[in-house]
Design a protein around this motif. Structure first.
Motif, PDB file in Angstrom:
ATOM      1  N   LYS A 158      37.449  46.486  37.293  1.00  0.00           N
ATOM      2  CA  LYS A 158      37.633  47.299  38.501  1.00  0.00           C
ATOM      3  C   LYS A 158      38.944  48.073  38.425  1.00  0.00           C
ATOM      4  N   ALA A 159      40.010  47.388  37.966  1.00  0.00           N
ATOM      5  CA  ALA A 159      41.302  48.057  37.836  1.00  0.00           C
ATOM      6  C   ALA A 159      41.243  49.163  36.794  1.00  0.00           C
ATOM      7  N   LEU A 160      40.562  48.911  35.678  1.00  0.00           N
ATOM      8  CA  LEU A 160      40.445  49.926  34.630  1.00  0.00           C
ATOM      9  C   LEU A 160      39.711  51.164  35.140  1.00  0.00           C
ATOM     10  N   ARG A 161      38.660  50.953  35.925  1.00  0.00           N
ATOM     11  CA  ARG A 161      37.940  52.102  36.481  1.00  0.00           C
ATOM     12  C   ARG A 161      38.840  52.895  37.417  1.00  0.00           C
ATOM     13  N   LEU A 162      39.593  52.172  38.249  1.00  0.00           N
ATOM     14  CA  LEU A 162      40.487  52.846  39.194  1.00  0.00           C
ATOM     15  C   LEU A 162      41.560  53.638  38.467  1.00  0.00           C
ATOM     16  N   TYR A 163      42.179  53.029  37.467  1.00  0.00           N
ATOM     17  CA  TYR A 163      43.264  53.705  36.758  1.00  0.00           C
ATOM     18  C   TYR A 163      42.736  54.884  35.951  1.00  0.00           C
ATOM     19  N   ALA A 164      41.498  54.794  35.492  1.00  0.00           N
ATOM     20  CA  ALA A 164      40.887  55.929  34.807  1.00  0.00           C
ATOM     21  C   ALA A 164      40.675  57.080  35.780  1.00  0.00           C
ATOM     22  N   GLU A 165      40.176  56.760  36.988  1.00  0.00           N
ATOM     23  CA  GLU A 165      39.944  57.794  38.004  1.00  0.00           C
ATOM     24  C   GLU A 165      41.244  58.450  38.437  1.00  0.00           C
ATOM     25  N   GLN A 166      42.341  57.652  38.478  1.00  0.00           N
ATOM     26  CA  GLN A 166      43.637  58.176  38.906  1.00  0.00           C
ATOM     27  C   GLN A 166      44.395  58.862  37.781  1.00  0.00           C
ATOM     28  N   ARG A 195      53.678  56.192  42.423  1.00  0.00           N
ATOM     29  CA  ARG A 195      54.998  55.898  41.851  1.00  0.00           C
ATOM     30  C   ARG A 195      54.866  55.374  40.436  1.00  0.00           C
ATOM     31  N   ILE A 196      53.853  54.557  40.196  1.00  0.00           N
ATOM     32  CA  ILE A 196      53.617  54.040  38.847  1.00  0.00           C
ATOM     33  C   ILE A 196      53.342  55.193  37.892  1.00  0.00           C
ATOM     34  N   ALA A 197      52.587  56.186  38.338  1.00  0.00           N
ATOM     35  CA  ALA A 197      52.279  57.335  37.495  1.00  0.00           C
ATOM     36  C   ALA A 197      53.552  58.034  37.028  1.00  0.00           C
ATOM     37  N   THR A 198      54.559  58.068  37.880  1.00  0.00           N
ATOM     38  CA  THR A 198      55.843  58.669  37.504  1.00  0.00           C
ATOM     39  C   THR A 198      56.621  57.758  36.565  1.00  0.00           C
ATOM     40  N   LEU A 199      56.641  56.469  36.876  1.00  0.00           N
ATOM     41  CA  LEU A 199      57.452  55.519  36.116  1.00  0.00           C
ATOM     42  C   LEU A 199      56.996  55.382  34.666  1.00  0.00           C
ATOM     43  N   ILE A 200      55.680  55.363  34.452  1.00  0.00           N
ATOM     44  CA  ILE A 200      55.192  55.125  33.097  1.00  0.00           C
ATOM     45  C   ILE A 200      55.474  56.288  32.161  1.00  0.00           C
ATOM     46  N   ARG A 256      50.748  50.605  27.285  1.00  0.00           N
ATOM     47  CA  ARG A 256      50.692  51.339  28.558  1.00  0.00           C
ATOM     48  C   ARG A 256      49.945  50.521  29.607  1.00  0.00           C
ATOM     49  N   GLY A 257      48.821  49.919  29.186  1.00  0.00           N
ATOM     50  CA  GLY A 257      48.053  49.096  30.110  1.00  0.00           C
ATOM     51  C   GLY A 257      48.854  47.903  30.605  1.00  0.00           C
ATOM     52  N   ARG A 258      49.562  47.259  29.716  1.00  0.00           N
ATOM     53  CA  ARG A 258      50.383  46.103  30.116  1.00  0.00           C
ATOM     54  C   ARG A 258      51.516  46.525  31.049  1.00  0.00           C
ATOM     55  N   LEU A 259      52.096  47.687  30.792  1.00  0.00           N
ATOM     56  CA  LEU A 259      53.167  48.175  31.658  1.00  0.00           C
ATOM     57  C   LEU A 259      52.636  48.450  33.062  1.00  0.00           C
ATOM     58  N   ILE A 260      51.483  49.065  33.134  1.00  0.00           N
ATOM     59  CA  ILE A 260      50.879  49.339  34.440  1.00  0.00           C
ATOM     60  C   ILE A 260      50.618  48.029  35.180  1.00  0.00           C
ATOM     61  N   ALA A 261      50.092  47.045  34.468  1.00  0.00           N
ATOM     62  CA  ALA A 261      49.796  45.753  35.094  1.00  0.00           C
ATOM     63  C   ALA A 261      51.061  45.118  35.645  1.00  0.00           C
ATOM     64  N   ARG A 262      52.159  45.201  34.917  1.00  0.00           N
ATOM     65  CA  ARG A 262      53.407  44.580  35.377  1.00  0.00           C
ATOM     66  C   ARG A 262      54.001  45.331  36.566  1.00  0.00           C
ATOM     67  N   LEU A 263      53.857  46.644  36.555  1.00  0.00           N
ATOM     68  CA  LEU A 263      54.367  47.414  37.684  1.00  0.00           C
ATOM     69  C   LEU A 263      53.542  47.156  38.941  1.00  0.00           C
ATOM     70  N   ARG A 264      52.258  46.911  38.771  1.00  0.00           N
ATOM     71  CA  ARG A 264      51.411  46.622  39.932  1.00  0.00           C
ATOM     72  C   ARG A 264      51.774  45.285  40.563  1.00  0.00           C
ATOM     73  N   ILE A 265      52.308  44.359  39.764  1.00  0.00           N
ATOM     74  CA  ILE A 265      52.746  43.079  40.325  1.00  0.00           C
ATOM     75  C   ILE A 265      53.827  43.306  41.382  1.00  0.00           C
ATOM     76  N   LEU A 266      54.587  44.401  41.243  1.00  0.00           N
ATOM     77  CA  LEU A 266      55.654  44.710  42.198  1.00  0.00           C
ATOM     78  C   LEU A 266      55.121  45.375  43.456  1.00  0.00           C
ATOM     79  N   ASP A 267      53.795  45.550  43.540  1.00  0.00           N
ATOM     80  CA  ASP A 267      53.166  46.221  44.685  1.00  0.00           C
ATOM     81  C   ASP A 267      53.610  47.669  44.818  1.00  0.00           C
ATOM     82  N   LEU A 268      53.920  48.290  43.697  1.00  0.00           N
ATOM     83  CA  LEU A 268      54.264  49.703  43.719  1.00  0.00           C
ATOM     84  C   LEU A 268      53.008  50.537  43.897  1.00  0.00           C
ATOM     85  N   PRO A 269      53.072  51.613  44.658  1.00  0.00           N
ATOM     86  CA  PRO A 269      51.901  52.491  44.793  1.00  0.00           C
ATOM     87  C   PRO A 269      51.589  53.188  43.478  1.00  0.00           C
ATOM     88  N   LEU A 270      50.323  53.528  43.312  1.00  0.00           N
ATOM     89  CA  LEU A 270      49.905  54.143  42.056  1.00  0.00           C
ATOM     90  C   LEU A 270      50.633  55.448  41.773  1.00  0.00           C
TER      91      LEU A 270
END
Length: 268
Positions: free
Chosen positions: A21-29, A69-74, A53-67
């Motif tokens: 489910k997360a992979l589908r969402l991140y692909a759409e975003q 913001r994650i898009a900028t950070l990565i 990249r996938g692992r980095l996204i997963a770790r940033l999501r643990i911080l409850d960061l919005p997508l």
């Protein structure tokens, strides 16, 4: 592209600890787009090089960061990403500190106000006003600037401009809430509104008020004054008719008076 480096979503998800489910969402975003789709099966394919990249996204999501913001950070360098995250953490710590201060003020941890509220008659008056939504950090600046503009307008028109400053709170004003605040100065005579200044009529009535010394007027300590007045209104079975007003300067040498317009008829 070497087919041996391609991975199905299940394999890639296991390597990055991301659900399908997360992979589908991140692909759409557009955060983590598969390198291709098998035309025969429709299966998405990821490349091994996408695992970090996938692992980095997963770790940033643990911080409850919005997508967003994650898009900028990565896309930042590790150094730049650390700087951004530390700034975000400092903001979170400040937010938590503000909430702790508010809780301490609301649960009576600070010294209680022992003065008793009083009643007084409020005369009818005309007010020249300016209203804006502000957080607590911008409140003092807005009050100062607004009352200076209002007094300058009255002075230009040749009207008395030395009346008190009325600050009416139409909503909660905190670090998180930007409730509407109206700054007003009473006047006599006639003045044409200009820009965002407007004229309002305030009817006669009765106020309950409590003088507040400068030492008690800072946020969030001043909330105790509001609670004292509200408790007094409830204890006397009265009804507040409108939002509270701070009148500056206050009576008896106080910095301000916290006032509530009330009905003098007891509740049934």
């Amino acid at each position: 592209m070497n087919d041996a480096d391609l991975m199905l979503p299940g394999e890639f998800g296991a390597a990055t600890r991301l659900s399908s489910k997360a992979l589908r969402l991140y692909a759409e975003q557009g955060l983590l787009v598969p390198v291709g789709v098998d035309p025969a099966t429709g299966y998405r394919r990821y490349h091994r090089d996408q695992i970090p990249r996938g692992r980095l996204i997963a770790r940033l999501r643990i911080l409850d960061l919005p997508l967003a913001r994650i898009a900028t950070l990565i896309e930042l360098s590790p150094h730049g990403r650390q700087a951004e995250l530390r700034a975000w953490l400092a903001a979170q710590e400040a937010h938590l500190r503000h909430r702790r201060e508010l809780i301490e003020a609301l649960d009576g941890a600070a010294a209680p106000i022992t003065a008793a509220p009083r009643l007084r008659v409020r005369p009818p008056r005309k007010l020249l006003c300016q209203e804006r939504r502000v957080h607590i950090g911008g409140l003092d600046t807005f009050v100062t600037d607004a009352q200076q503009r209002i007094r300058a307008r009255l002075q230009t028109t040749g009207l008395p401009h030395d009346g008190p400053t009325l600050v009416q709170f139409h909503g909660f004003v905190t670090h998180d809430s930007d409730g509407p605040v109206e700054v007003a100065v009473p006047f006599t005579g006639s003045v044409e509104p200009v820009d965002d200044l407007r004229v309002r009529l305030s009817p006669a009535g009765t106020d309950v008020y409590l003088p507040v010394a400068e030492a008690d007027a800072g946020f969030p300590d001043i909330l105790r004054a509001y609670e004292t007045v509200e408790a007094w209104i409830d204890a006397n079975r009265l009804v507040s008719l409108a939002s509270p007003v701070e009148i500056r300067p206050g009576t008896d040498g106080a910095l301000l008076d916290v006032t509530y317009p009330i009905s003098t008829s007891e509740r049934g």
